[in-house]
Design a protein around this motif. Structure first.
Motif, PDB file in Angstrom:
ATOM      1  N   PHE A 253      28.492 -20.781 -20.056  1.00 45.36           N
ATOM      2  CA  PHE A 253      29.570 -20.081 -21.131  1.00 45.36           C
ATOM      3  C   PHE A 253      29.574 -18.596 -20.920  1.00 45.36           C
ATOM      4  N   HIS A 254      30.715 -18.034 -21.491  1.00 49.17           N
ATOM      5  CA  HIS A 254      30.492 -16.622 -21.989  1.00 49.17           C
ATOM      6  C   HIS A 254      29.850 -16.291 -23.110  1.00 49.17           C
TER       7      HIS A 254
ATOM      8  N   ALA B  81      36.914 -17.958 -16.945  1.00 48.37           N
ATOM      9  CA  ALA B  81      35.435 -17.608 -17.073  1.00 48.37           C
ATOM     10  C   ALA B  81      34.691 -17.698 -18.438  1.00 48.37           C
ATOM     11  N   ARG B  82      35.479 -18.145 -19.347  1.00 47.23           N
ATOM     12  CA  ARG B  82      34.749 -18.519 -20.821  1.00 47.23           C
ATOM     13  C   ARG B  82      34.000 -19.758 -21.038  1.00 47.23           C
ATOM     14  N   TRP B  83      34.278 -20.448 -20.179  1.00 48.13           N
ATOM     15  CA  TRP B  83      33.641 -21.796 -20.409  1.00 48.13           C
ATOM     16  C   TRP B  83      33.439 -22.497 -19.073  1.00 48.13           C
TER      17      TRP B  83
ATOM     18  N   GLN C  65      31.437 -16.378 -13.619  1.00 44.94           N
ATOM     19  CA  GLN C  65      31.628 -16.611 -12.271  1.00 44.94           C
ATOM     20  C   GLN C  65      30.796 -16.675 -11.245  1.00 44.94           C
ATOM     21  N   ALA C  66      29.859 -15.627 -11.242  1.00 42.35           N
ATOM     22  CA  ALA C  66      28.637 -15.232 -10.447  1.00 42.35           C
ATOM     23  C   ALA C  66      27.778 -16.554 -10.505  1.00 42.35           C
TER      24      ALA C  66
ATOM     25  N   HIS D   4      24.563 -19.056 -20.504  1.00 42.81           N
ATOM     26  CA  HIS D   4      25.734 -18.098 -20.554  1.00 42.81           C
ATOM     27  C   HIS D   4      25.329 -16.804 -19.705  1.00 42.81           C
ATOM     28  N   GLY D   5      26.517 -16.050 -19.479  1.00 41.55           N
ATOM     29  CA  GLY D   5      26.535 -14.633 -19.214  1.00 41.55           C
ATOM     30  C   GLY D   5      27.304 -13.829 -19.963  1.00 41.55           C
TER      31      GLY D   5
END
Length: 128
Positions: free
Chosen positions: A90-91, A75-77, A49-50, A41-42
């Protein structure tokens, strides 16, 4: 390409973008979707996205076709399908909501420490 090579590329790409809690599940004999799931996750949409972009770019550099990429815009999953490896980026909030590691509790964890930078390897384990 060997399984090790196929796993190393997305793990290192995610690690390069400071992905959090990178794990790989061995899905062989459990799921017909892929042999391995990479889950990480980020903490922001930009970071998610990166990470996805880095995996896609590294795959293209190595001649690995992307079967599909979904969820990039929100950009949530984000799912990046490399064929034998499906990457779930994942976010932070969504990862803890969906808890894929628990959903696929029968899967074994693949030791990826050798693919990670030393500081990442020390923090890559999550409570299982």
């Amino acid at each position: 390409m060997t399984d090790t090579q196929l796993l190393k590329m997305p793990v290192q790409a995610a690690d390069d973008k400071k992905a959090h809690e990178i794990v790989v599940l061995d899905m062989q004999g459990i799921s017909l979707v892929a042999d391995y799931f990479l889950i990480c996750h980020g903490n922001s949409e930009k970071q998610v996205q990166a990470i996805a972009t880095a995996i896609k770019d590294k795959a293209n550099e190595q001649g690995i076709g992307i079967q599909r990429m979904e969820g990039y815009e929100h950009a949530r999953w984000v799912l990046v399908d490399l064929g034998g490896v499906v990457c779930h980026i994942f976010h932070h909030e969504e990862r803890h909501h969906y808890q894929l590691e628990k959903l696929w509790g029968d899967a074994t964890y693949v030791n990826i420490d050798e693919f990670l930078t030393p500081s990442s390897a020390a923090s890559s384990y999550i409570s299982r």
